[in-house]
Design a protein around this motif. Sequence first.
Motif, PDB file in Angstrom:
ATOM      1  N   ASP A  48       0.820  -1.220   0.000  1.00 56.24           N
ATOM      2  CA  ASP A  48       0.000   0.000   0.000  1.00 56.24           C
ATOM      3  C   ASP A  48       0.850   1.265   0.000  1.00 56.24           C
ATOM      4  OD1 ASP A  48      -2.263   1.523  -0.036  1.00 56.24           O
ATOM      5  OD2 ASP A  48      -2.711   1.302   2.091  1.00 56.24           O
ATOM      6  N   PHE A  49       1.634   1.465  -1.074  1.00 60.18           N
ATOM      7  CA  PHE A  49       2.415   2.682  -1.276  1.00 60.18           C
ATOM      8  C   PHE A  49       2.130   3.204  -2.679  1.00 60.18           C
ATOM      9  CE2 PHE A  49       5.370  -0.131   1.252  1.00 60.18           C
ATOM     10  CZ  PHE A  49       5.022   0.394   2.481  1.00 60.18           C
ATOM     11  N   ASP A  50       2.535   4.433  -2.940  1.00 55.00           N
ATOM     12  CA  ASP A  50       2.395   5.010  -4.277  1.00 55.00           C
ATOM     13  C   ASP A  50       3.278   4.222  -5.253  1.00 55.00           C
ATOM     14  OD1 ASP A  50       2.843   6.630  -6.604  1.00 55.00           O
ATOM     15  OD2 ASP A  50       2.054   8.335  -5.502  1.00 55.00           O
ATOM     16  N   GLY A  51       2.645   3.599  -6.243  1.00 53.40           N
ATOM     17  CA  GLY A  51       3.385   2.769  -7.180  1.00 53.40           C
ATOM     18  C   GLY A  51       4.423   3.531  -7.979  1.00 53.40           C
ATOM     19  N   GLU A  52       4.102   4.778  -8.369  1.00 48.33           N
ATOM     20  CA  GLU A  52       5.047   5.575  -9.158  1.00 48.33           C
ATOM     21  C   GLU A  52       6.306   5.894  -8.355  1.00 48.33           C
ATOM     22  OE1 GLU A  52       4.983   6.351 -12.320  1.00 48.33           O
ATOM     23  OE2 GLU A  52       3.117   5.232 -12.538  1.00 48.33           O
ATOM     24  N   VAL A  53       6.151   6.056  -7.049  1.00 50.68           N
ATOM     25  CA  VAL A  53       7.310   6.328  -6.192  1.00 50.68           C
ATOM     26  C   VAL A  53       8.050   5.030  -5.867  1.00 50.68           C
ATOM     27  CG1 VAL A  53       8.060   7.303  -3.966  1.00 50.68           C
ATOM     28  CG2 VAL A  53       6.143   8.339  -5.195  1.00 50.68           C
ATOM     29  N   PHE A  54       7.300   3.970  -5.616  1.00 49.55           N
ATOM     30  CA  PHE A  54       7.912   2.697  -5.214  1.00 49.55           C
ATOM     31  C   PHE A  54       8.825   2.133  -6.297  1.00 49.55           C
ATOM     32  CE2 PHE A  54       7.957  -1.913  -4.425  1.00 49.55           C
ATOM     33  CZ  PHE A  54       8.298  -1.929  -3.081  1.00 49.55           C
TER      34      PHE A  54
ATOM     35  N   PHE B  53      10.966   3.655  -7.968  1.00 48.16           N
ATOM     36  CA  PHE B  53      12.310   4.193  -7.774  1.00 48.16           C
ATOM     37  C   PHE B  53      13.014   3.511  -6.595  1.00 48.16           C
ATOM     38  CE2 PHE B  53      10.087   7.681  -9.958  1.00 48.16           C
ATOM     39  CZ  PHE B  53      10.942   7.853 -11.037  1.00 48.16           C
ATOM     40  N   ILE B  54      12.223   3.072  -5.603  1.00 47.07           N
ATOM     41  CA  ILE B  54      12.786   2.277  -4.507  1.00 47.07           C
ATOM     42  C   ILE B  54      13.348   0.969  -5.070  1.00 47.07           C
ATOM     43  CG2 ILE B  54      12.243   1.007  -2.393  1.00 47.07           C
ATOM     44  CD1 ILE B  54      12.124   3.959  -1.861  1.00 47.07           C
ATOM     45  N   LEU B  55      12.574   0.307  -5.936  1.00 46.56           N
ATOM     46  CA  LEU B  55      13.037  -0.937  -6.544  1.00 46.56           C
ATOM     47  C   LEU B  55      14.263  -0.715  -7.419  1.00 46.56           C
ATOM     48  CD1 LEU B  55       9.953  -3.094  -7.641  1.00 46.56           C
ATOM     49  CD2 LEU B  55      11.514  -3.446  -5.727  1.00 46.56           C
ATOM     50  N   ASP B  56      14.271   0.367  -8.187  1.00 43.75           N
ATOM     51  CA  ASP B  56      15.438   0.662  -9.031  1.00 43.75           C
ATOM     52  C   ASP B  56      16.700   0.835  -8.195  1.00 43.75           C
ATOM     53  OD1 ASP B  56      14.171   0.459 -11.432  1.00 43.75           O
ATOM     54  OD2 ASP B  56      13.979   2.612 -11.788  1.00 43.75           O
ATOM     55  N   TYR B  57      16.550   1.458  -7.030  1.00 46.12           N
ATOM     56  CA  TYR B  57      17.711   1.621  -6.155  1.00 46.12           C
ATOM     57  C   TYR B  57      18.165   0.265  -5.608  1.00 46.12           C
ATOM     58  CZ  TYR B  57      20.577   2.717  -2.131  1.00 46.12           C
ATOM     59  OH  TYR B  57      21.612   2.754  -1.229  1.00 46.12           O
ATOM     60  N   LEU B  58      17.225  -0.554  -5.165  1.00 42.53           N
ATOM     61  CA  LEU B  58      17.590  -1.858  -4.602  1.00 42.53           C
ATOM     62  C   LEU B  58      18.180  -2.783  -5.668  1.00 42.53           C
ATOM     63  CD1 LEU B  58      14.476  -2.441  -2.283  1.00 42.53           C
ATOM     64  CD2 LEU B  58      16.785  -1.796  -1.573  1.00 42.53           C
ATOM     65  N   ARG B  59      17.708  -2.642  -6.919  1.00 41.07           N
ATOM     66  CA  ARG B  59      18.226  -3.484  -7.994  1.00 41.07           C
ATOM     67  C   ARG B  59      19.603  -3.033  -8.472  1.00 41.07           C
ATOM     68  NH1 ARG B  59      12.557  -2.966 -11.202  1.00 41.07           N
ATOM     69  NH2 ARG B  59      11.602  -4.970 -10.673  1.00 41.07           N
ATOM     70  N   PHE B  60      19.713  -1.721  -8.765  1.00 38.29           N
ATOM     71  CA  PHE B  60      20.895  -1.228  -9.491  1.00 38.29           C
ATOM     72  C   PHE B  60      21.657  -0.120  -8.761  1.00 38.29           C
ATOM     73  CE2 PHE B  60      17.289  -1.843 -12.567  1.00 38.29           C
ATOM     74  CZ  PHE B  60      17.622  -3.129 -12.954  1.00 38.29           C
ATOM     75  N   GLY B  61      21.146   0.323  -7.588  1.00 38.73           N
ATOM     76  CA  GLY B  61      21.766   1.466  -6.917  1.00 38.73           C
ATOM     77  C   GLY B  61      21.457   2.774  -7.604  1.00 38.73           C
ATOM     78  N   ARG B  62      20.423   2.793  -8.471  1.00 37.29           N
ATOM     79  CA  ARG B  62      20.088   3.981  -9.257  1.00 37.29           C
ATOM     80  C   ARG B  62      19.275   4.958  -8.417  1.00 37.29           C
ATOM     81  NH1 ARG B  62      16.722   2.359 -14.173  1.00 37.29           N
ATOM     82  NH2 ARG B  62      18.688   1.370 -14.789  1.00 37.29           N
ATOM     83  N   LEU B  63      19.638   6.249  -8.482  1.00 35.60           N
ATOM     84  CA  LEU B  63      18.931   7.285  -7.733  1.00 35.60           C
ATOM     85  C   LEU B  63      17.856   7.928  -8.612  1.00 35.60           C
ATOM     86  CD1 LEU B  63      21.906   9.015  -5.885  1.00 35.60           C
ATOM     87  CD2 LEU B  63      20.334   7.294  -4.999  1.00 35.60           C
ATOM     88  N   PRO B  64      16.803   8.465  -8.001  1.00 33.78           N
ATOM     89  CA  PRO B  64      15.706   9.067  -8.775  1.00 33.78           C
ATOM     90  C   PRO B  64      16.112  10.424  -9.345  1.00 33.78           C
ATOM     91  CG  PRO B  64      15.343   9.429  -6.443  1.00 33.78           C
ATOM     92  CD  PRO B  64      16.547   8.552  -6.544  1.00 33.78           C
ATOM     93  N   PRO B  65      15.340  10.953 -10.317  1.00 31.44           N
ATOM     94  CA  PRO B  65      15.600  12.316 -10.794  1.00 31.44           C
ATOM     95  C   PRO B  65      15.246  13.335  -9.715  1.00 31.44           C
ATOM     96  CG  PRO B  65      13.573  11.450 -11.747  1.00 31.44           C
ATOM     97  CD  PRO B  65      14.203  10.317 -11.004  1.00 31.44           C
TER      98      PRO B  65
ATOM     99  N   ALA C 284      12.852  13.378  -5.999  1.00 31.90           N
ATOM    100  CA  ALA C 284      13.702  13.119  -4.834  1.00 31.90           C
ATOM    101  C   ALA C 284      12.945  13.198  -3.513  1.00 31.90           C
ATOM    102  CB  ALA C 284      14.886  14.083  -4.827  1.00 31.90           C
ATOM    103  N   LEU C 285      12.091  14.229  -3.365  1.00 29.87           N
ATOM    104  CA  LEU C 285      11.374  14.400  -2.092  1.00 29.87           C
ATOM    105  C   LEU C 285      10.458  13.222  -1.799  1.00 29.87           C
ATOM    106  CD1 LEU C 285      10.205  18.083  -1.567  1.00 29.87           C
ATOM    107  CD2 LEU C 285      11.450  16.646   0.035  1.00 29.87           C
ATOM    108  N   ASP C 286       9.675  12.804  -2.795  1.00 33.58           N
ATOM    109  CA  ASP C 286       8.727  11.707  -2.582  1.00 33.58           C
ATOM    110  C   ASP C 286       9.457  10.405  -2.274  1.00 33.58           C
ATOM    111  OD1 ASP C 286       6.522  13.329  -2.994  1.00 33.58           O
ATOM    112  OD2 ASP C 286       6.455  12.937  -5.138  1.00 33.58           O
ATOM    113  N   VAL C 287      10.554  10.159  -3.005  1.00 33.73           N
ATOM    114  CA  VAL C 287      11.319   8.925  -2.778  1.00 33.73           C
ATOM    115  C   VAL C 287      12.004   8.974  -1.420  1.00 33.73           C
ATOM    116  CG1 VAL C 287      13.163   7.441  -3.655  1.00 33.73           C
ATOM    117  CG2 VAL C 287      11.618   8.582  -5.255  1.00 33.73           C
ATOM    118  N   PHE C 288      12.508  10.152  -1.039  1.00 30.24           N
ATOM    119  CA  PHE C 288      13.147  10.317   0.274  1.00 30.24           C
ATOM    120  C   PHE C 288      12.164   9.976   1.391  1.00 30.24           C
ATOM    121  CE2 PHE C 288      13.905  13.123   3.959  1.00 30.24           C
ATOM    122  CZ  PHE C 288      15.175  12.700   4.322  1.00 30.24           C
TER     123      PHE C 288
ATOM    124  N   LEU D 274      19.608   4.716   1.103  1.00 30.74           N
ATOM    125  CA  LEU D 274      18.987   5.559   0.078  1.00 30.74           C
ATOM    126  C   LEU D 274      18.621   6.924   0.649  1.00 30.74           C
ATOM    127  CD1 LEU D 274      17.743   6.149  -2.661  1.00 30.74           C
ATOM    128  CD2 LEU D 274      15.710   4.840  -1.975  1.00 30.74           C
ATOM    129  N   ALA D 275      18.041   6.948   1.838  1.00 30.73           N
ATOM    130  CA  ALA D 275      17.665   8.223   2.459  1.00 30.73           C
ATOM    131  C   ALA D 275      18.879   9.126   2.625  1.00 30.73           C
ATOM    132  CB  ALA D 275      16.996   7.969   3.806  1.00 30.73           C
TER     133      ALA D 275
END
Length: 343
Positions: A166-172, A174-186, A190-194, A205-206
Motif C-alpha cells: 500500500d504505497f504510491d506505485g510511481e514512487v515505489f 524508484f525504490i526498486l530501481d535503487y535496490l536493484r541497481f543502486g540507481r537514484l531518482p531524478p 527526490a522528495l517523494d522517494v526520500f 537511500l535516504a
Amino acid sequence: METTTFEDVVELNVGGKLMTTLLNTLRHEPDSMLAAMFSGRHVISKDKDGRYFIDCDGEVFTYIIDYLRFGKLPSQEKAIDVYDLAKYLQIMSLAEKLETYHSVKYRNQIAEPKTQFEDVVELNVDGKLMTTLLKTLRKEPDSMLAAMFSGRQVVSKDKDGRYFVDFDGEVFKFILDYLRFGRLPPQEMALDVFDLAKYLQIVSLAKKLEIFHSVKYRNQIAELRKRVENNGYQKVKEKTINEIKKSNVGPQENKVLNFFSSYGNSCCIPNKDRCKTPGDFTTSINIFIDIESTYLTEDMMALLVHELCKLGFAKYTVTREWNNRCKNCGSDKEFKQIILLTH
C-alpha cells in the motif's frame, strides 16, 4: 457464596518471594485477573504465616507491582517474561506497552504463521503491477520491506494472488530501481522517494537523497519553521495573506508588500500622499507589524516568501530593506519589502 475481606495493606507470598503492597495497587487494573483475585469475591490460599499466596515467579511479579504502583516499565532483557505474566494476569495496558519492545515484537513475529515466497515475487503496489526478485526486496536487511518479505509476516494479496503493497506505485518503482541497481531518482522525484525511503527504513537511500537540493531545501525550511514558530510568525503570515486578499489584486498582477512597524508618529504612517512607494509597482500593499511583540527577522522573512510562493501568490520573490522619509515630518521610517512576481 464465601467472600474474603482484605486489609488496606496486603502481605503476599509470590512463588516464595515475600512482599507487601496496598490493596488499591492490586485492584489498579479493574479488568485484570489480579483485581478479580482481590475483589473479595474469591477465596485465596494462604501460606502457613497467613500471607496470600500467588503461584507465579516472584522476581517477575515485582515488575508487575512496579508498573501498577508507578507505571514503571521493565528493562529490555526482562520484557518477554513480564509480557507473558501481564498477558496471563490480563493487565492489558502493560502488555500493549511491552508489545513495542524489540524482543517481544520479534518473538511475536516468529510465532506468527509464516509465508513462503517464490524467488520471483509479483506485486500490486497501489494498483501498479510489477515483478521483482525476492532477494531485491530483502536487500536492505534492517528495512521494513525486508521484514515484510522475511516470511515471518502475512502479506495481503489481491484477487489475482499478487502481494499487495500500500504505497504510491510511481514512487515505489524508484525504490526498486535503487535496490536493484543502486540507481537514484531524478531531482523532481527526490522528495517523494526520500519520504518513502525514510518510512521503509532504507537508510542508505535516504542518506544519499539528503544531498539533493529539493530534500535539503525542505529540511532547511523545516529548520526555519522551528526557529520562528514561537516568535509571532503565524500572526505575521495571517495578516499578510489577509491584506493581500483585502487589496483585491488580481492573482496574475505583480505586487509589492511593505512591512512597517506601527511604532512612531501617526504622520509617518505611509500612504500615497505622504510616502514615496519604492519600486516601479502600481500595486503596493502596506502591512503594519507591532514591533513590541514581533520582530521581523531574516528567518521569518525567508519562511514567509517560501510560503507565499507555495500558496500561489507568486512564482518568484525579491526581499529588500528600505529607508523611507516621511513627507510630512521629515523623519525616516525603516521597513522591509517583499516583491511578488507572478510570471
